[in-house]
Motif scaffolding. Structure first.
Motif, PDB file in Angstrom:
ATOM      1  N   GLN A   1       0.732  -1.129   0.177  1.00  0.00           N
ATOM      2  CA  GLN A   1       0.172  -0.016  -0.040  1.00  0.00           C
ATOM      3  C   GLN A   1       0.672   1.352   0.193  1.00  0.00           C
ATOM      4  OE1 GLN A   1      -3.458  -0.301   0.076  1.00  0.00           O
ATOM      5  NE2 GLN A   1      -2.833  -2.378  -0.625  1.00  0.00           N
ATOM      6  N   ALA A   2       0.746   1.863  -0.983  1.00  0.00           N
ATOM      7  CA  ALA A   2       1.477   3.413  -1.037  1.00  0.00           C
ATOM      8  C   ALA A   2       0.552   4.340  -0.929  1.00  0.00           C
ATOM      9  CB  ALA A   2       2.255   3.350  -2.513  1.00  0.00           C
ATOM     10  N   MET A   3       1.020   5.538  -0.661  1.00  0.00           N
ATOM     11  CA  MET A   3       0.493   7.022  -0.409  1.00  0.00           C
ATOM     12  C   MET A   3       1.197   8.160  -0.744  1.00  0.00           C
ATOM     13  SD  MET A   3       0.918   7.475   3.744  1.00  0.00           S
ATOM     14  CE  MET A   3       0.547   5.807   4.119  1.00  0.00           C
ATOM     15  N   THR A   4       0.588   9.311  -0.908  1.00  0.00           N
ATOM     16  CA  THR A   4       1.193  10.539  -1.111  1.00  0.00           C
ATOM     17  C   THR A   4       2.404  11.131  -0.189  1.00  0.00           C
ATOM     18  OG1 THR A   4      -0.109  11.989  -0.593  1.00  0.00           O
ATOM     19  CG2 THR A   4      -0.468  11.244  -2.779  1.00  0.00           C
ATOM     20  N   LEU A   5       3.263  11.579  -0.426  1.00  0.00           N
ATOM     21  CA  LEU A   5       4.129  12.283   0.719  1.00  0.00           C
ATOM     22  C   LEU A   5       3.548  13.206   1.387  1.00  0.00           C
ATOM     23  CD1 LEU A   5       7.668  12.863  -1.339  1.00  0.00           C
ATOM     24  CD2 LEU A   5       7.208  11.371   0.650  1.00  0.00           C
ATOM     25  N   HIS A   6       2.476  13.849   0.765  1.00  0.00           N
ATOM     26  CA  HIS A   6       1.783  14.828   1.785  1.00  0.00           C
ATOM     27  C   HIS A   6       1.028  14.115   2.789  1.00  0.00           C
ATOM     28  CE1 HIS A   6       2.889  17.639  -1.409  1.00  0.00           C
ATOM     29  NE2 HIS A   6       2.680  18.523  -0.594  1.00  0.00           N
ATOM     30  N   ARG A   7       0.329  12.880   2.325  1.00  0.00           N
ATOM     31  CA  ARG A   7      -0.635  12.309   3.152  1.00  0.00           C
ATOM     32  C   ARG A   7       0.220  11.475   4.240  1.00  0.00           C
ATOM     33  NH1 ARG A   7      -4.147   6.999   1.501  1.00  0.00           N
ATOM     34  NH2 ARG A   7      -4.748   6.478   3.806  1.00  0.00           N
TER      35      ARG A   7
END
Length: 609
Positions: free
Chosen positions: A244-250
């Motif tokens: 599972q990946a996410m944005t750096l901002h999140r």
């Protein structure tokens, strides 16, 4: 109004300075109680170049230059370097490194906004500390068999740089893996995760996967899931590998209307290992904040392509990191050889401390010697326009095509967009619609004009209306692709995200966005600033790949044209590239390089020898 202020406003009318540049310069004059040309022009220029992606203003590059157009009424020749430096240091708003002043002038005659000087210093210190951290001694009895299993011996005894990258990642707290499309960066990382989890044994290992944009995070997640499925390892180990990946901002915890994040040095991230994909898109400010938020013993792996365009915001972090990283120091090369169980000889020794953390993957598993895209990418990186044009005209390479002057690029776009719009009309599942839309994209250099985003989106729209694929008159037509151009932290929509507007059976219209966790919907009325996305600029396409790309170059030479832009645009394509260069500007573009002014390279390399 003083003569200097009059000059600033005159240069603003000419388009050199923005409102922000002029206001900032005026503020510096008020704070210093001096409105001299040397100060106000320097302040306006440092604000101006920051908005252009530079971290600082090089006085040497601008000194003795004529600023403005005398024929339009205002122009001025800037002072000589020595005189300008001497004048600036007399003002209380200009200080030297370490002083608390709005502007910082360093020993190399680089003038910074204080915050960018601080970001650069913080980032350099963080990277060097990570690279020099005490190396971790792995359990070779467990590691070497796993390395051999995950990375079989290459034919002809050639060094397997994926294997070397994995070994570096096990030993070092900082690993930078650079490589072009198809060099196996993501599959290497999955194998690295397996190695680290094996070394951890029963100890928990918290891992975070992130990318600069939602699109890049979704692609990272998909690539990792595919790579995991190809592993032949113990099921209990595979289950531990995160997908599972996410944005750096999140990941960092964005705060509404603030440049600060929830996570910082005072509130570190809760992960033992952070992996950032598409690192070339991360600017100096964000990278500095991310590294500051790493926990005390945290590891960092950066993935990216150093030849790609730099971030839209200030800095060229990945390029600066990899600028001189060619080979390992002799002690580290010997240690690596012991870890991988084989001598590592085909490298050039390096004295830079940071170089021991950098591995470049050069073998493309996607583009072989018969691939026109791969060959063209190599010619572009070399700046070899003769070879590039020859390849485009070579009939042996069926995956690259140079449109003739008589060809209509809009007609090509209509042909490729027909499938996904037919799926919209037929009410196909959202997954099938996105799959078809993501197969093809029109890329261009400019935002405005006939060959820019605005003109091409309008022309494609008119063609699709004429083909009865979309209706005329309704701006919210089913199938409209939308590009978000302004961050909205509340909606978790960010600049560069793409959605497709669809209508359900009840007539309700929603915009669907693809996320690492599936699809989410947003009402059209709630969208932040956006535009139609049949055509995108190359900058907006970073972090994405498509089966086919129609790359349209402008009708005239333009400052935006560069070798890096051409490379980034053409490598968005996996299987087919169509290049429209009806004005013959490709040669000019390959002779132009992007240079981001900063001091990061000097901080990382000159001080680490």
């Amino acid at each position: 109004m003083s003569s200097t202020k009059h000059l600033l406003y005159g240069l603003q009318v000419q388009g050199l300075f923005s409102d922000l540049d002029v206001h900032f310069a005026t503020l510096m004059g008020k704070l210093s109680k001096d409105e001299s040309q040397a100060l106000l022009l320097a302040a306006a220029l440092v604000s101006h170049v920051s908005s252009m992606g530079h971290v600082c203003l090089s006085l040497a590059e601008w000194s003795d230059q004529l600023v403005g157009d005398a024929e339009m009424g205002d122009a001025l020749r800037l002072p000589s370097l020595d005189k300008w430096r001497e004048q600036l240091l007399q003002y209380q708003v200009v200080g030297q490194p370490g002083e608390r002043t709005p502007l910082i002038l360093d020993h190399a005659d680089r003038l910074y906004l204080h915050r960018y000087w601080a970001y650069e210093q913080q980032l350099a210190i963080g990277l060097l500390e990570l690279s020099q951290a005490e190396m971790i001694t792995p359990d070779l009895s467990r590691l070497q068999p796993m390395l051999t299993q995950l990375f079989p011996v290459e034919e002809g005894g050639v060094t397997n740089w994926q294997k070397i990258a994995a070994a570096v990642s096990v030993i070092k707290r900082l690993t930078v893996i650079s490589g072009g499309p198809g060099t196996g960066k993501t599959s290497t990382v999955v194998r690295i995760l397996a190695l680290l989890l094996q070394q951890a044994g029963d100890d928990p290992l918290s891992i975070a996967l992130a990318a600069p944009t939602g699109k890049a995070a979704a692609r990272l997640q998909t690539s990792i899931q595919q790579a995991i499925n190809q592993l032949s390892l113990d099921a209990s180990l595979i289950e531990k590998i995160p997908d599972q990946a996410m944005t750096l901002h999140r990941l960092m915890g964005s705060r509404r209307d603030s440049i600060l994040f929830r996570h910082s040095a005072e509130n570190p991230l809760s992960c033992d290992l952070l992996i950032i994909d598409e690192a070339s898109m991360v600017d100096v400010a964000l990278m500095a904040k991310v590294i500051a938020a790493l926990p005390a013993q945290g590891r960092l792996i950066l993935l990216g392509d150093r030849h790609q365009l730099a971030s839209v915001e200030a800095g060229a972090v990945l390029g600066d990191i990899c600028s001189e990283g060619r080979g390992f120091s002799e002690p580290f090369r010997v240690q690596l050889g012991c870890v991988v169980g084989e001598a590592i000889s085909d490298i050039t020794p390096s004295q830079g401390v940071l170089s021991d953390s950098i591995v470049e993957l050069t073998h493309s598993y996607r583009f072989d010697q018969n691939s026109g895209i791969g060959q063209l990418a190599g010619a572009v990186n070399r700046g070899d326009s003769v070879a590039a044009l020859s390849l485009l005209e070579d009939a042996r390479f069926t995956d690259i095509h140079l449109l003739k002057r008589a060809d209509d690029p809009v007609a090509v776009a209509l042909l490729h967009y027909t499938d996904y719009l037919n799926r919209v009309k037929q009410g196909a599942p959202i997954e099938a619609i996105f799959e078809a839309y993501e197969k093809f994209r029109v890329l261009c250099v400019l935002r405005l004009g006939e060959q820019g985003v605005s003109g091409l989106n309008e022309a494609i729209y008119e063609g699709l209306v004429a083909a009865h694929l979309i209706p005329r008159g309704d701006p919210w037509y089913p199938g409209r692709p939308l590009l978000i151009t302004h961050n909205d932290h509340n909606l978790k929509l960010y600049n560069g995200d793409i959605g497709i507007l669809l209508q359900d059976q009840s007539g309700q219209k929603s915009v669907y966005f693809q996320t690492p966790d599936g699809y989410r919907t947003v009402s059209p009325s709630r969208l932040p600033r956006h535009e139609t996305a049949f055509a995108l600029t190359v900058h907006k396409s970073q972090g994405s790949e498509f089966e086919s790309v129609l790359f349209i170059l402008p009708a005239n030479d333009n400052p935006l044209l560069s070798r890096e832009l051409i490379y980034t645009g053409l490598t968005r394509s996996r299987t087919q590239l169509m290049l429209c260069d009806q004005a013959g500007v490709l040669t000019t573009a390959l002779n132009q390089r992007i240079k981001r002014t900063s001091g990061l390279k000097d901080l990382l390399w000159q001080g680490s020898h």
